[in-house]
Design an enzyme around this catalytic site. Sequence first.
Site, PDB file in Angstrom:
ATOM      1  N   ASP A 105     -36.268  21.029 -22.641  1.00 60.48           N
ATOM      2  CA  ASP A 105     -37.465  21.801 -22.272  1.00 60.48           C
ATOM      3  C   ASP A 105     -38.012  22.557 -23.466  1.00 60.48           C
ATOM      4  O   ASP A 105     -39.227  22.625 -23.652  1.00 60.48           O
ATOM      5  CB  ASP A 105     -37.170  22.755 -21.089  1.00 60.48           C
ATOM      6  CG  ASP A 105     -35.954  23.629 -21.324  1.00 60.48           C
ATOM      7  OD1 ASP A 105     -35.118  23.288 -22.173  1.00 60.48           O
ATOM      8  OD2 ASP A 105     -35.840  24.670 -20.652  1.00 60.48           O
ATOM      9  N   ASP A 108     -35.686  26.302 -29.684  1.00 60.81           N
ATOM     10  CA  ASP A 108     -35.937  27.647 -30.191  1.00 60.81           C
ATOM     11  C   ASP A 108     -35.216  27.764 -31.549  1.00 60.81           C
ATOM     12  O   ASP A 108     -35.725  27.301 -32.566  1.00 60.81           O
ATOM     13  CB  ASP A 108     -35.413  28.605 -29.116  1.00 60.81           C
ATOM     14  CG  ASP A 108     -35.826  30.030 -29.309  1.00 60.81           C
ATOM     15  OD1 ASP A 108     -36.662  30.513 -28.550  1.00 60.81           O
ATOM     16  OD2 ASP A 108     -35.291  30.684 -30.213  1.00 60.81           O
ATOM     17  N   VAL A 163     -41.398  32.427 -22.408  1.00 61.82           N
ATOM     18  CA  VAL A 163     -42.121  31.582 -21.452  1.00 61.82           C
ATOM     19  C   VAL A 163     -41.188  31.121 -20.337  1.00 61.82           C
ATOM     20  O   VAL A 163     -39.991  30.921 -20.550  1.00 61.82           O
ATOM     21  CB  VAL A 163     -42.780  30.368 -22.149  1.00 61.82           C
ATOM     22  CG1 VAL A 163     -43.869  30.828 -23.100  1.00 61.82           C
ATOM     23  CG2 VAL A 163     -41.767  29.489 -22.870  1.00 61.82           C
ATOM     24  N   ARG A 175     -38.099  28.619 -12.479  1.00 58.19           N
ATOM     25  CA  ARG A 175     -38.025  27.221 -12.925  1.00 58.19           C
ATOM     26  C   ARG A 175     -38.977  26.329 -12.142  1.00 58.19           C
ATOM     27  O   ARG A 175     -39.413  25.291 -12.637  1.00 58.19           O
ATOM     28  CB  ARG A 175     -36.604  26.669 -12.742  1.00 58.19           C
ATOM     29  CG  ARG A 175     -35.548  27.309 -13.632  1.00 58.19           C
ATOM     30  CD  ARG A 175     -34.286  26.464 -13.597  1.00 58.19           C
ATOM     31  NE  ARG A 175     -33.110  27.145 -14.092  1.00 58.19           N
ATOM     32  CZ  ARG A 175     -32.714  27.181 -15.365  1.00 58.19           C
ATOM     33  NH1 ARG A 175     -33.439  26.586 -16.283  1.00 58.19           N
ATOM     34  NH2 ARG A 175     -31.612  27.798 -15.726  1.00 58.19           N
TER      35      ARG A 175
HETATM   36  C1  PRP Z   1     -32.458  26.886 -23.280  1.00 64.03           C
HETATM   37  C2  PRP Z   1     -33.209  25.589 -23.437  1.00 64.03           C
HETATM   38  C3  PRP Z   1     -32.518  24.919 -24.579  1.00 64.03           C
HETATM   39  C4  PRP Z   1     -32.015  26.089 -25.413  1.00 64.03           C
HETATM   40  C5  PRP Z   1     -32.880  26.241 -26.632  1.00 64.03           C
HETATM   41  O1  PRP Z   1     -31.332  26.643 -22.489  1.00 64.03           O
HETATM   42  O2  PRP Z   1     -33.144  24.812 -22.271  1.00 64.03           O
HETATM   43  O3  PRP Z   1     -31.433  24.131 -24.135  1.00 64.03           O
HETATM   44  O4  PRP Z   1     -32.083  27.252 -24.590  1.00 64.03           O
HETATM   45  O5  PRP Z   1     -32.463  27.314 -27.426  1.00 64.03           O
HETATM   46  P1  PRP Z   1     -31.932  27.167 -28.910  1.00 64.03           P
HETATM   47  O6  PRP Z   1     -32.824  26.189 -29.631  1.00 64.03           O
HETATM   48  O7  PRP Z   1     -32.065  28.575 -29.462  1.00 64.03           O
HETATM   49  O8  PRP Z   1     -30.511  26.732 -28.864  1.00 64.03           O
HETATM   50  P2  PRP Z   1     -30.518  27.759 -21.699  1.00 64.03           P
HETATM   51  O9  PRP Z   1     -29.243  28.024 -22.408  1.00 64.03           O
HETATM   52  O10 PRP Z   1     -31.419  28.926 -21.430  1.00 64.03           O
HETATM   53  O11 PRP Z   1     -30.112  27.021 -20.375  1.00 64.03           O
HETATM   54  P3  PRP Z   1     -30.988  26.390 -19.198  1.00 64.03           P
HETATM   55  O12 PRP Z   1     -31.515  25.065 -19.698  1.00 64.03           O
HETATM   56  O13 PRP Z   1     -30.020  26.234 -18.085  1.00 64.03           O
HETATM   57  O14 PRP Z   1     -32.110  27.352 -18.875  1.00 64.03           O
END
Ligand code: PRP
Length: 189
Positions: A105, A108, A163, A175
């Site tokens: 998704d 970051d 976001v 979600r």
């Molecule tokens: C979010 C997103 C990515 C990750 C990106 O996952 O889905 O997997 O963070 O961040 P990064 O580039 O700084 O590593 P999250 O851990 O929030 O889990 P989720 O998908 O269950 O919301």
Amino acid sequence: MASPSHPDIERVLWTEDDILGRVAELASQISLDFEGGSPPLVVVGVATGAFLFLADIVKRISLPLRVDFVRVESYGSGTESSGAPRISSDLKLDVEGSRVLVVEDIVDTGHTLSALIAHLRSKGAVSVSVCTFLDKPARRKVRLELVGEGKFYRGFECPDCFVVGYGMDFNELYRNLPYVGVLKPKLYS
Ligand code: PRP
């Protein structure tokens, strides 16, 4: 631009129409790039955030493919990455000798994808590509090293704000919003 329909959303960045239009473009590009059959394509969704994007994009990719999921824990319940992601639920499929397309998704810091790409490489994927719905390059801490002939696709470049929607959460909420919006800062600050 549509007005936010949820009271916790400050503004909408991409409407459902914007999203589905862009998903169709990405799926066409991927279908062209991966045409030609062999080795098989495995699309790996990163749970939980990628579940809607994965569902929308695979429906539009006109190639034989297999689908699997991994879970990578990185954020916990906060808004900042811990920088030490852990693969807490592994693939069901054997990806040795396969071309893998990871569907995310959002990218970051890049820590999550970096750990996952290394994991897929160690499992013998011949190429690892990435298709992320959103990309926040301003926040990148690690450079992503794709595997083999791997390619990088992104839906939209995302500004540096928090976001939610279209799979993305805060404290596991939002979600199911069909659009992507900026969460009101008073809800997490
Ligand atoms: C979010 C997103 C990515 C990750 C990106 O996952 O889905 O997997 O963070 O961040 P990064 O580039 O700084 O590593 P999250 O851990 O929030 O889990 P989720 O998908 O269950 O919301």
